[in-house]
Design an enzyme around this catalytic site. Structure first.
Site, PDB file in Angstrom:
ATOM      1  N   THR A  77     -38.743  11.750 -14.918  1.00 46.24           N
ATOM      2  CA  THR A  77     -39.536  11.576 -13.698  1.00 46.24           C
ATOM      3  C   THR A  77     -39.227  12.691 -12.704  1.00 46.24           C
ATOM      4  O   THR A  77     -40.115  13.181 -12.005  1.00 46.24           O
ATOM      5  CB  THR A  77     -39.287  10.183 -13.093  1.00 46.24           C
ATOM      6  OG1 THR A  77     -39.733   9.214 -14.047  1.00 46.24           O
ATOM      7  CG2 THR A  77     -40.050   9.991 -11.798  1.00 46.24           C
ATOM      8  N   ALA A 118     -37.928  11.983  -5.669  1.00 47.87           N
ATOM      9  CA  ALA A 118     -37.324  11.154  -6.718  1.00 47.87           C
ATOM     10  C   ALA A 118     -35.962  11.677  -7.160  1.00 47.87           C
ATOM     11  O   ALA A 118     -35.711  12.880  -7.183  1.00 47.87           O
ATOM     12  CB  ALA A 118     -38.262  11.081  -7.923  1.00 47.87           C
ATOM     13  N   GLY A 148     -32.349   6.027 -14.486  1.00 47.39           N
ATOM     14  CA  GLY A 148     -32.143   5.212 -15.683  1.00 47.39           C
ATOM     15  C   GLY A 148     -30.704   4.987 -16.096  1.00 47.39           C
ATOM     16  O   GLY A 148     -30.404   4.024 -16.786  1.00 47.39           O
ATOM     17  N   GLU A 149     -29.813   5.881 -15.708  1.00 47.97           N
ATOM     18  CA  GLU A 149     -28.452   5.802 -16.248  1.00 47.97           C
ATOM     19  C   GLU A 149     -27.435   5.169 -15.310  1.00 47.97           C
ATOM     20  O   GLU A 149     -26.553   4.441 -15.750  1.00 47.97           O
ATOM     21  CB  GLU A 149     -28.005   7.216 -16.663  1.00 47.97           C
ATOM     22  CG  GLU A 149     -28.781   7.677 -17.884  1.00 47.97           C
ATOM     23  CD  GLU A 149     -28.540   9.130 -18.240  1.00 47.97           C
ATOM     24  OE1 GLU A 149     -28.998   9.983 -17.469  1.00 47.97           O
ATOM     25  OE2 GLU A 149     -27.904   9.396 -19.256  1.00 47.97           O
TER      26      GLU A 149
END
Lengths: 161, 764
Positions: free
Chosen positions: B538, B720, B724-725
């Site tokens: 992203t 952004a 995710g991690e």
């Protein structure tokens, strides 16, 4: 090699005939003989639920059913869930609630959730969680899935009233 | 339940408060395919004349391969190809950079197919292609392998011992001042230092030290590895596979088989989860080699047993953490030692674990030493924030005990030592635009943090950090003749990235989201992109998409100026239409559809492609709070409540940001409570299935509340940061700290399985 057996069944409302090895699973037959690849194989041992289908009204892991056992029986898979082009309310709610990420477990969870709402139109959160405990999802943490199922249940109850 | 906290002070370039699409929650573009069973994953493609490929795997964890006799198998009717290590070229010992981790190509090739030695139970020795699954199985049983079984070693500290069986006789420990003369299982020693450790501990009023260990866990994606590959007689290759990067598959197949990259076209299937575990190859080179020999397409699908024995997992570890602090909680020194199991080849994530271990803290004196240790277990693969959850388990457990010793609130202790903008990070760079303080505050002020607890219940807090990365990315935007748009990228969509790509393009173009269709293209149809990993998509691909859309807007303004017969600086692009700013000219607005219809008059088709190497991925911080109840009779832990706050920069599609956080938490809870590789004394994994390797199921978890803190990343057009991690980093310690609260005992060994907890309670 043993000879292949002919099986006649009703899949998603349509009569089908296919040939299968005696050792092949219903999941193999759906995927490889009938081209219905919406049911997934995540484990092959009934532990993940990605292959969930409804066999004569009962939720089963199609990887634990032999293809020959489908003879003369009704099988419902994810491919039969939407009617025509119209999504089932559960499918719609999964989209609205973002209840999927990779989507691999989604067909099995939708089939299992549909089976839940048929026997229990008003499940509590705990009942929903325990019913779906046989369907592994590694992406979502289940939060949005549970919300989507309960929201779909609420909407279906409204439709019925 | 979810909240968004914003700090508007540092906003991103395009976030002018008028965003129409970014930040909303449209239905994902690939959603209908996924809820109807239409979406095609790795195992869902069938090609005419396709053969079934299967792999013969070593039953021994460590053995010399004396001979492999395939003659009987070859004679079986229906067998079309058989390959062994001898069918692959010998590769040089060279590092190849790919996303989060570098791979040694020789090791990669040897992991794909063993040559002289089998290094773990499950290591591939040979593969067959046959006309049916049954024939392939029979053929495998007819391959005769003569082994010289060697002593094996599984546990990381046992592998470090002087008398341990040595896996690689040419592996000498790297990172030492003097090159060793004796081969060792310790592939590398790495060290990060600052200040004067002894002086730091001398300054401390309180010193806390403990040892921790974690078990190997698997990424646990529900979709097993799967591919279909075909090599034609002219050497042109087609691969359909499920992975985190079609370009990664292309590169690795080209290297392992010594084929030109341009001769391999890789089409990405939908990916059924990866979490880092699909950032490498296992099957694809084998399928291509089998196809080359047989002349037919070959499909290969791992069983779940193979997934556990031969792919993933992440490292088991042993750690020591020593912290020194003043009575007011100020950290004066930290000494961290990390020993990580790499599996059969070097390359555990101990480097990242070292870099992240103290990244949340501003400590003047510290030392972090890591050891990368080979063992007779599957070669580890990346797993979501590789290494960081492990070192965070040690450090955050120790911080919790330090808070108890000092009588401080655990968040107050972390705030006291928190990094801020301008702090030099423990791993080197200086932090900018981080939202860590806001994230700590989000949990401290959350109602969860002050809710009452009952008997046998405890609350745990932990924090976590991940770098997030950018990297090489390509995106194209093409406008159709009706003014709708296609967004083409080269990154497999694991968790909803197509939605965010389409949203960013739609925002710039001023189109409704339904008019923008994103696709993930094959390697011949779009320029190179690094794989989907490092929480980069992203951020980095989104940057390419945004720039491609901006380039189109500039082109559209030029075209509109031509059609309006005004100068281009008199044209603005407002919500999907060219508007002449000079009202006196009386020009009608031209929509994207109008301009697309007339593209022939203004220069031809409308489209753009951007290739870039994105820099400036903002690091992410998470703060989690977890409540548990421990059943004193059984030692079973129930997660009662969980709240995770994270600085996400800007949530492009908030639902999928929440989903990332919730999913990361669930995996972390599994790691903390249930998941572990259990090996028997013979070095064979005993629980290679989802029944015995128990990932969290729906009834194991409560709803997972999320708080998205939005401190914009000015390097991204919409602000952004990767998301995710980070969320898998804090849960291991958050759960352990909550269990500490519930039973009054510190558990230092994961997983916190009922027998361990019972033993701790019984010890009194």
């Amino acid at each position: 090699m043993s000879k292949r057996t002919q099986v006649s069944a009703v899949v998603n409302g349509d009569p089908v005939d296919f040939l299968t090895d005696p050792g092949a699973t219903l999941l193999d037959a759906l995927r490889d003989e009938l081209g219905l690849t919406g049911s997934k194989e995540g484990c092959g041992s009934g532990d993940c639920g990605a292959c969930s289908v409804i066999l004569d009204g009962r939720l089963v892991c199609s990887c634990l059913v032999l293809a020959v056992e489908a003879e003369g029986r009704r099988v419902e898979t994810i491919e039969g869930m939407a009617e025509g082009g119209r999504l089932h309310i559960l499918q719609q709610k999964f989209l609205e609630h973002a209840a999927l990420q990779c989507g691999f477990c989604t067909p099995g969870i939708l089939v299992a959730a549909k089976a839940l709402l048929e026997v229990n139109p008003d499940p509590t959160e705990s009942e929903t969680r325990y019913w779906l405990a046989g369907n592994l999802c590694r992406c979502t943490g289940y939060d949005k899935i549970i919300r989507a199922v309960m929201d779909a249940a609420a909407e279906l109850r409204q439709v019925r009233v | 339940m979810s909240d968004v906290l914003e700090r508007p002070a540092s906003s991103a370039p395009l976030d002018d408060g008028r965003l129409k699409i970014v930040g909303t929650r449209p239905i994902r573009p690939d959603g209908v395919d996924k809820v109807t069973g239409r979406a095609l994953y790795g195992a869902d493609l069938a090609m005419p004349g396709m053969l079934v490929g299967k792999v013969l795997r070593s039953p021994h964890p460590h053995a010399r391969i004396v001979s492999i006799d395939t003659r009987k198998a070859r004679a079986l009717p229906g067998v079309k190809a058989i390959i062994t290590g001898a069918d692959f070229p010998e590769l040089a010992d060279e590092e190849y950079e790919a996303g989060e981790s570098a791979s040694n190509l020789r090791d990669l090739a040897l992991n794909v197919m063993a040559r002289d030695k089998a290094l773990y139970n499950g290591h591939a020795l040979a593969a067959v292609a046959a006309t049916s699954s049954a024939v392939a199985d029979e053929a495998l049983s007819l391959i005769e392998v003569v082994y010289e079984v060697l002593p094996h070693v599984v546990a990381v500290e046992a592998a470090m011992a002087d008398d341990a069986p040595v896996l690689h006789d040419k592996l000498f420990t790297g990172g030492l001042k003097e090159k060793p003369t004796k081969a060792s299982n310790i592939a590398k020693r790495n060290e990060i230092k600052r200040g004067d450790l002894a002086a730091g501990f001398a300054e401390a009023d309180v010193i806390f030290e403990s040892r921790y260990d974690t078990a190997a866990t698997h990424q646990g994606y529900i979709e097993p590895h799967a591919c279909v590959a075909s090599m034609a007689s002219d050497g042109q290759c087609q691969v359909w596979s499920s992975s985190q990067g079609q370009f990664m598959i292309r590169t690795y197949c080209a290297k392992v088989l010594d084929i030109d990259a341009s001769s391999i076209r890789v089409t990405p299937a939908e990916i059924g989860g990866g979490f880092g575990g699909k950032t490498t190859v296992y099957l694809e080179p084998l399928a291509l080699a089998l196809s080359r020999q047989s002349g037919a397409p070959v499909k290969m699908v791992m069983t779940r047993d193979e997934v556990f024995r031969a792919s993933g997992p992440t490292s088991a570890s042993v750690m020591t953490v020593r912290l020194g602090a003043k009575a007011d909680g100020t950290l004066t020194a930290a000494d961290v030692e990390l020993k990580f199991q790499a599996g059969a080849f070097p390359g555990s994530p101990v480097g990242a674990a070292s870099m992240t271990a103290l990244a949340c803290y501003d400590i003047p004196n510290f030392s972090i030493v890591g050891y990368d240790v080979v063992t007779n277990t599957p070669k580890v693969a990346a797993y979501r924030a590789p290494g960081a959850p492990i070192s965070a388990f040690g450090v955050e457990s120790a911080m919790d005990d330090l808070a108890l010793t000092l009588g401080m609130d655990p968040i107050a202790l972390r705030e006291k030592n928190a990094v801020h903008d301008g702090t030099k990070a423990s791993y080197g760079p200086t932090f900018r635009n981080i939202g860590y303080a806001e994230t700590l505050e989000a949990i401290r002020s959350h109602p969860h943090y002050s809710a009452p607890l009952g008997p046998n219940q405890g609350r745990g807090v932990a924090v976590g950090f991940w770098f997030n990365v950018g990297g090489e990315s390509t995106a194209a935007v093409n406008i159709a003749e009706d003014g709708t748009a296609m967004v083409i990228t080269g990154n497999p969509d694991i968790g909803g990235s197509r939605a965010s790509m389409a949203m960013m393009a739609a925002e710039v173009l001023g189109l409704p989201i339904e008019k923008v269709r994103p696709i993930v293209a094959d390697t011949a149809s779009i320029g190179f992109s690094m794989l989907t990993g490092g929480s980069r998509t992203t951020f980095a691909v989104g940057m390419a998409v945004t720039q491609a859309a901006q380039k189109i807007v500039e082109d559209l303004k030029r075209r509109a100026a031509l059609l309006m017969d005004v100068s281009v600086d008199q044209v603005d692009w407002i919500y999907g239409a060219a508007v002449c700013t000079d009202v006196s000219k009386g020009k009608a607005d031209l929509s994207l559809a109008d301009l697309a219809a007339k593209s022939g008059q203004t220069g031809g088709p409308i489209g753009s492609q951007i290739s870039l190497n994105a820099q400036g991925a903002g690091p992410g911080f998470g703060v989690h709070v977890c409540d548990v109840e421990v059943d004193p009779e059984t030692g079973h832990v129930t997660i009662l409540r969980y709240t995770a706050a994270q600085d996400v920069g800007k949530a492009i599609h908030p639902s999928y940001v929440e989903g990332q956080i919730q999913g990361g938490v669930a995996q972390g809870v599994g790691w903390a409570l249930n998941e572990e590789y259990v090996f028997d004394t013979g070095g064979v994994m005993e629980n290679a299935g989802f029944l015995d390797y128990r990932v969290p199921v729906a009834s194991d978890l409560p709803m997972i509340d999320t708080v998205m803190v939005e401190v914009a990343n000015p390097r991204h057009p919409f602000g952004a940061k990767g998301v995710g991690e980070v969320p898998i980093v804090p849960p291991l310690a958050a759960v352990a700290n909550a269990v500490r609260g519930a039973i009054g005992k510190r558990m230092t060994s994961l997983p916190l399985s009922p027998p361990k907890i019972r033993a701790a309670i019984d010890a009194g």
